[in-house]
Each structure stands twice: as structure tokens, then as C-alpha cells.
Design a protein around this motif. Structure first.
Motif, PDB file in Angstrom:
ATOM      1  N   GLN A 147      41.582  41.748  36.074  1.00 22.68           N
ATOM      2  CA  GLN A 147      41.726  42.485  37.327  1.00 22.68           C
ATOM      3  C   GLN A 147      40.763  41.994  38.404  1.00 22.68           C
ATOM      4  O   GLN A 147      41.015  42.187  39.588  1.00 22.68           O
ATOM      5  CB  GLN A 147      41.510  43.978  37.087  1.00 22.68           C
ATOM      6  CG  GLN A 147      41.785  44.807  38.321  1.00 22.68           C
ATOM      7  CD  GLN A 147      41.543  46.284  38.092  1.00 22.68           C
ATOM      8  OE1 GLN A 147      41.128  46.681  37.022  1.00 22.68           O
ATOM      9  NE2 GLN A 147      41.797  47.083  39.093  1.00 22.68           N
ATOM     10  N   VAL A 148      39.681  41.359  38.016  1.00 29.26           N
ATOM     11  CA  VAL A 148      38.699  40.886  38.997  1.00 29.26           C
ATOM     12  C   VAL A 148      39.349  39.942  40.002  1.00 29.26           C
ATOM     13  O   VAL A 148      39.018  39.961  41.180  1.00 29.26           O
ATOM     14  CB  VAL A 148      37.501  40.215  38.291  1.00 29.26           C
ATOM     15  CG1 VAL A 148      36.606  39.504  39.269  1.00 29.26           C
ATOM     16  CG2 VAL A 148      36.715  41.261  37.516  1.00 29.26           C
ATOM     17  N   THR A 149      40.290  39.155  39.534  1.00 33.86           N
ATOM     18  CA  THR A 149      41.010  38.296  40.469  1.00 33.86           C
ATOM     19  C   THR A 149      42.094  39.135  41.138  1.00 33.86           C
ATOM     20  O   THR A 149      42.699  40.000  40.516  1.00 33.86           O
ATOM     21  CB  THR A 149      41.657  37.100  39.754  1.00 33.86           C
ATOM     22  OG1 THR A 149      42.663  37.579  38.874  1.00 33.86           O
ATOM     23  CG2 THR A 149      40.640  36.292  38.994  1.00 33.86           C
ATOM     24  N   LEU A 150      42.336  38.908  42.378  1.00 28.49           N
ATOM     25  CA  LEU A 150      43.315  39.695  43.120  1.00 28.49           C
ATOM     26  C   LEU A 150      44.715  39.521  42.547  1.00 28.49           C
ATOM     27  O   LEU A 150      45.474  40.469  42.411  1.00 28.49           O
ATOM     28  CB  LEU A 150      43.301  39.309  44.601  1.00 28.49           C
ATOM     29  CG  LEU A 150      44.163  40.143  45.530  1.00 28.49           C
ATOM     30  CD1 LEU A 150      43.742  41.610  45.433  1.00 28.49           C
ATOM     31  CD2 LEU A 150      44.037  39.666  46.947  1.00 28.49           C
ATOM     32  N   ILE A 151      45.050  38.296  42.168  1.00 27.76           N
ATOM     33  CA  ILE A 151      46.369  38.029  41.593  1.00 27.76           C
ATOM     34  C   ILE A 151      46.494  38.678  40.223  1.00 27.76           C
ATOM     35  O   ILE A 151      47.564  39.113  39.825  1.00 27.76           O
ATOM     36  CB  ILE A 151      46.619  36.505  41.498  1.00 27.76           C
ATOM     37  CG1 ILE A 151      46.658  35.911  42.902  1.00 27.76           C
ATOM     38  CG2 ILE A 151      47.884  36.201  40.732  1.00 27.76           C
ATOM     39  CD1 ILE A 151      46.709  34.404  42.929  1.00 27.76           C
ATOM     40  N   GLY A 152      45.385  38.788  39.495  1.00 27.38           N
ATOM     41  CA  GLY A 152      45.412  39.348  38.144  1.00 27.38           C
ATOM     42  C   GLY A 152      45.540  40.852  38.100  1.00 27.38           C
ATOM     43  O   GLY A 152      45.786  41.423  37.039  1.00 27.38           O
ATOM     44  N   TRP A 153      45.388  41.527  39.239  1.00 31.73           N
ATOM     45  CA  TRP A 153      45.446  42.986  39.223  1.00 31.73           C
ATOM     46  C   TRP A 153      46.838  43.495  38.850  1.00 31.73           C
ATOM     47  O   TRP A 153      46.982  44.440  38.085  1.00 31.73           O
ATOM     48  CB  TRP A 153      45.044  43.538  40.592  1.00 31.73           C
ATOM     49  CG  TRP A 153      45.089  45.025  40.635  1.00 31.73           C
ATOM     50  CD1 TRP A 153      44.188  45.883  40.087  1.00 31.73           C
ATOM     51  CD2 TRP A 153      46.110  45.824  41.222  1.00 31.73           C
ATOM     52  NE1 TRP A 153      44.585  47.173  40.308  1.00 31.73           N
ATOM     53  CE2 TRP A 153      45.758  47.171  41.010  1.00 31.73           C
ATOM     54  CE3 TRP A 153      47.279  45.543  41.909  1.00 31.73           C
ATOM     55  CZ2 TRP A 153      46.538  48.216  41.456  1.00 31.73           C
ATOM     56  CZ3 TRP A 153      48.058  46.586  42.351  1.00 31.73           C
ATOM     57  CH2 TRP A 153      47.676  47.905  42.129  1.00 31.73           C
ATOM     58  N   ILE A 154      47.869  42.855  39.352  1.00 37.41           N
ATOM     59  CA  ILE A 154      49.238  43.296  39.057  1.00 37.41           C
ATOM     60  C   ILE A 154      49.561  43.118  37.569  1.00 37.41           C
ATOM     61  O   ILE A 154      50.034  44.066  36.935  1.00 37.41           O
ATOM     62  CB  ILE A 154      50.257  42.576  39.967  1.00 37.41           C
ATOM     63  CG1 ILE A 154      50.046  43.035  41.407  1.00 37.41           C
ATOM     64  CG2 ILE A 154      51.688  42.846  39.507  1.00 37.41           C
ATOM     65  CD1 ILE A 154      50.847  42.274  42.430  1.00 37.41           C
ATOM     66  N   PRO A 155      49.287  41.945  36.964  1.00 34.04           N
ATOM     67  CA  PRO A 155      49.527  41.844  35.513  1.00 34.04           C
ATOM     68  C   PRO A 155      48.654  42.805  34.710  1.00 34.04           C
ATOM     69  O   PRO A 155      49.102  43.343  33.691  1.00 34.04           O
ATOM     70  CB  PRO A 155      49.173  40.395  35.182  1.00 34.04           C
ATOM     71  CG  PRO A 155      49.290  39.662  36.453  1.00 34.04           C
ATOM     72  CD  PRO A 155      48.947  40.635  37.535  1.00 34.04           C
ATOM     73  N   ALA A 156      47.432  43.065  35.161  1.00 34.77           N
ATOM     74  CA  ALA A 156      46.563  44.007  34.457  1.00 34.77           C
ATOM     75  C   ALA A 156      47.143  45.413  34.506  1.00 34.77           C
ATOM     76  O   ALA A 156      47.126  46.141  33.503  1.00 34.77           O
ATOM     77  CB  ALA A 156      45.157  43.985  35.066  1.00 34.77           C
ATOM     78  N   ALA A 157      47.679  45.808  35.641  1.00 35.87           N
ATOM     79  CA  ALA A 157      48.286  47.129  35.770  1.00 35.87           C
ATOM     80  C   ALA A 157      49.538  47.248  34.898  1.00 35.87           C
ATOM     81  O   ALA A 157      49.734  48.263  34.227  1.00 35.87           O
ATOM     82  CB  ALA A 157      48.633  47.409  37.230  1.00 35.87           C
ATOM     83  N   ILE A 158      50.342  46.213  34.875  1.00 39.54           N
ATOM     84  CA  ILE A 158      51.542  46.217  34.031  1.00 39.54           C
ATOM     85  C   ILE A 158      51.147  46.299  32.563  1.00 39.54           C
ATOM     86  O   ILE A 158      51.726  47.063  31.787  1.00 39.54           O
ATOM     87  CB  ILE A 158      52.416  44.975  34.313  1.00 39.54           C
ATOM     88  CG1 ILE A 158      52.999  45.057  35.723  1.00 39.54           C
ATOM     89  CG2 ILE A 158      53.516  44.825  33.265  1.00 39.54           C
ATOM     90  CD1 ILE A 158      53.659  43.784  36.199  1.00 39.54           C
ATOM     91  N   TRP A 159      50.136  45.520  32.172  1.00 45.05           N
ATOM     92  CA  TRP A 159      49.652  45.517  30.786  1.00 45.05           C
ATOM     93  C   TRP A 159      49.160  46.910  30.392  1.00 45.05           C
ATOM     94  O   TRP A 159      49.441  47.395  29.294  1.00 45.05           O
ATOM     95  CB  TRP A 159      48.555  44.485  30.647  1.00 45.05           C
ATOM     96  CG  TRP A 159      48.011  44.283  29.274  1.00 45.05           C
ATOM     97  CD1 TRP A 159      48.607  44.593  28.089  1.00 45.05           C
ATOM     98  CD2 TRP A 159      46.754  43.715  28.944  1.00 45.05           C
ATOM     99  NE1 TRP A 159      47.790  44.251  27.051  1.00 45.05           N
ATOM    100  CE2 TRP A 159      46.658  43.708  27.542  1.00 45.05           C
ATOM    101  CE3 TRP A 159      45.712  43.198  29.698  1.00 45.05           C
ATOM    102  CZ2 TRP A 159      45.537  43.205  26.877  1.00 45.05           C
ATOM    103  CZ3 TRP A 159      44.603  42.702  29.030  1.00 45.05           C
ATOM    104  CH2 TRP A 159      44.517  42.708  27.647  1.00 45.05           C
TER     105      TRP A 159
END
Length: 67
Positions: free
Chosen positions: A28-40
Motif C-alpha cells: 500500500q505504500v506505493t500509490l499504485i499498490g493501494w488498489i491491489p492491497a484493498a482488493i486483497w
């Protein structure tokens, strides 16, 4: 479910998945990674709920079998 979308790592840690929560935070620290983190986090929460329902069903069936 809202907590899993807004704060995915916290949601995972609250559900008892500490290592997943840490990995989710790193993602989630990366802006792009927030969406996959939320889905996960949402998928993980849904799987936990399904597992609880499954265990409850097995418990009820076992009780009926004894009666």
C-alpha cells in the motif's frame, strides 16, 4: 468491508493475519499498490467469513448427527 477498502493492512491485522497485514502495508505504500492491497484485503475478509460459515455448518451437522 469499508475498513478493508480504506485501511487494508489494519483490516488484515484485526482479522489475525499479521504477516499478510505487513505485506499489505508494504504494497500500500506505493500509490499504485493501494488498489491491489484493498482488493486483497476484501478478498481475504470474504474468505474468512466463508470459512466461519463453513465451520458453523459442520458444527450444526455434527450436532444433528448425534441426535
Amino acid at each position: 468491508m469499508l475498513l478493508a477498502i480504506l485501511l487494508p493492512p489494519l483490516s488484515m491485522i484485526i482479522n489475525g493475519h499479521i504477516l499478510k497485514g505487513i505485506l499489505c502495508f508494504i504494497l500500500q505504500v506505493t500509490l499504485i499498490g493501494w488498489i491491489p492491497a484493498a482488493i486483497w484485503a476484501v478478498v481475504s475478509r470474504s474468505q474468512d467469513l466463508a470459512e466461519k460459515r463453513h465451520q458453523e455448518t459442520l458444527r450444526v451437522l455434527a450436532e444433528q448427527g448425534r441426535a
